[in-house]
Write an enzyme that holds these catalytic residues in place. Structure first.
Site, short mmCIF file in Angstrom:
data_model
loop_
_atom_site.label_atom_id
_atom_site.label_comp_id
_atom_site.label_asym_id
_atom_site.label_seq_id
_atom_site.Cartn_x
_atom_site.Cartn_y
_atom_site.Cartn_z
N ASP A 104 31.40 14.83 -25.60
CA ASP A 104 30.16 14.27 -25.89
C ASP A 104 29.13 15.32 -25.40
O ASP A 104 29.43 16.54 -25.60
CB ASP A 104 30.06 12.81 -25.43
CG ASP A 104 28.81 12.19 -25.58
OD1 ASP A 104 28.82 11.80 -26.83
OD2 ASP A 104 27.87 12.22 -25.01
N HIS A 268 35.55 7.01 -29.87
CA HIS A 268 34.60 8.08 -29.19
C HIS A 268 35.42 8.78 -27.98
O HIS A 268 35.20 9.77 -27.69
CB HIS A 268 33.23 7.64 -29.08
CG HIS A 268 32.42 8.71 -28.45
ND1 HIS A 268 32.15 10.06 -29.05
CD2 HIS A 268 31.64 8.73 -27.42
CE1 HIS A 268 31.41 10.41 -28.42
NE2 HIS A 268 31.10 9.80 -27.14
#
Length: 288
Positions: A104, A268
């Site tokens: 991320d 994610h």
């Protein structure tokens, strides 16, 4: 929550970066994303420490690292400034060259670090991202709805800071649970650590500055382009927005000369949802 590593805070210019070091072998730098800390690697890091010297850090503004007050330009939270912190940590630990993996936001810092200091980064792994420049250039309704926090956190006038600050625990848990795809459940102790760190108003302010920088000064830095010279591994969640939306490898081939990668069985948060698969992919990549 502390990992079974040696902890220290390293002075790098104007900030102190919280880091944990463990294992032996070639050095690997692991960087977290939003809204986590280095603890996101709590499953993966001990596995990699069997073969590598693993350095885990809290990015500036996150965890127990320094949180400079953002200026109107948010330059303090540009990925270039954050990358310089990480380079400084590795150099102070005695590592002139090292491998990098970032999830991320940490992947975006890693991308900038590799562009600015190709002499230091020998291999780069990015987890569940495509480049910031590509993301903004191809933003549409689906992106706006799926990644609404990019725009919410970048809003001005103290709006996100005030709203998140009213209930940071709800914000953290809501963001994470909405992007979990059926892999290993989050460790409650890890969630508690994220909430502890994010309950600091300075952390909320810094994280908003991080996203404001992404929409402004980071794009200015990215405009100069540049192709990565070192091997790049892209990993993404098969259930994630990134996995559903982009041809991840094809996108990265416009930014790097040597690209490999695969989808993992997660949403994610690959290091927490699919740690065995994440560790295996990183180990293979970093030893090849």
């Amino acid at each position: 929550m502390r990992l079974p590593f040696d902890y220290q805070r390293v002075d790098v210019g104007e900030v102190r970066i919280n880091c944990a070091v463990g294992g032996s072998g070639p050095p690997v730098l692991l960087m977290h994303g939003y809204p986590q800390t280095h603890v996101i690697w709590h499953h993966v890091a001990p596995m990699l420490a069997k073969d590598f010297t693993v350095v885990l850090t809290d990015l500036r503004g996150y965890g127990d690292s320094s949180k400079p007050t953002p200026s109107p330009s948010n330059v303090e939270y540009s990925k270039r400034a954050m990358a310089e912190d990480q380079l400084g940590v590795m150099r102070q630990l005695g590592f002139a060259e090292f491998r990098v993996a970032g999830h991320d936001r940490g992947g975006r810092v890693g991308h900038r670090l590799a562009l600015d200091h190709p002499e230091a980064v020998t291999a780069l792994a990015v987890l569940d991202i495509v480049p910031t420049k590509h993301t903004f250039e191809h933003a549409d309704k689906d992106f706006g709805l799926g990644y609404f926090h990019w725009f919410f956190l970048a809003a001005g006038n103290g709006i996100p800071e005030r709203l998140i600050g009213k209930d940071p625990e709800f914000w953290i848990k809501a963001r994470m649970r909405s992007r979990h795809g059926g892999g290993i459940p989050f460790d409650p102790a890890a969630i508690d650590e994220y909430v502890r760190c994010f309950s600091d108003p300075a952390a909320i302010s810094a994280s908003c500055a991080d996203y404001r920088a992404a929409a402004t000064i980071d794009l200015e830095h990215d405009a100069s382009g540049g192709t990565l010279s070192m091997p790049l591994l892209a990993l993404w969640g098969e259930h994630s927005f990134v996995g559903r939306t982009y041809d991840v490898l094809e996108v990265w081939r416009s930014y790097a000369g040597q690209v490999a990668g695969a989808a993992l069985p997660s949403d994610h948060y690959l290091p927490e949802e699919a740690p065995q698969e994440t560790a295996a992919a990183l180990r293979k990549f970093f030893t090849s």
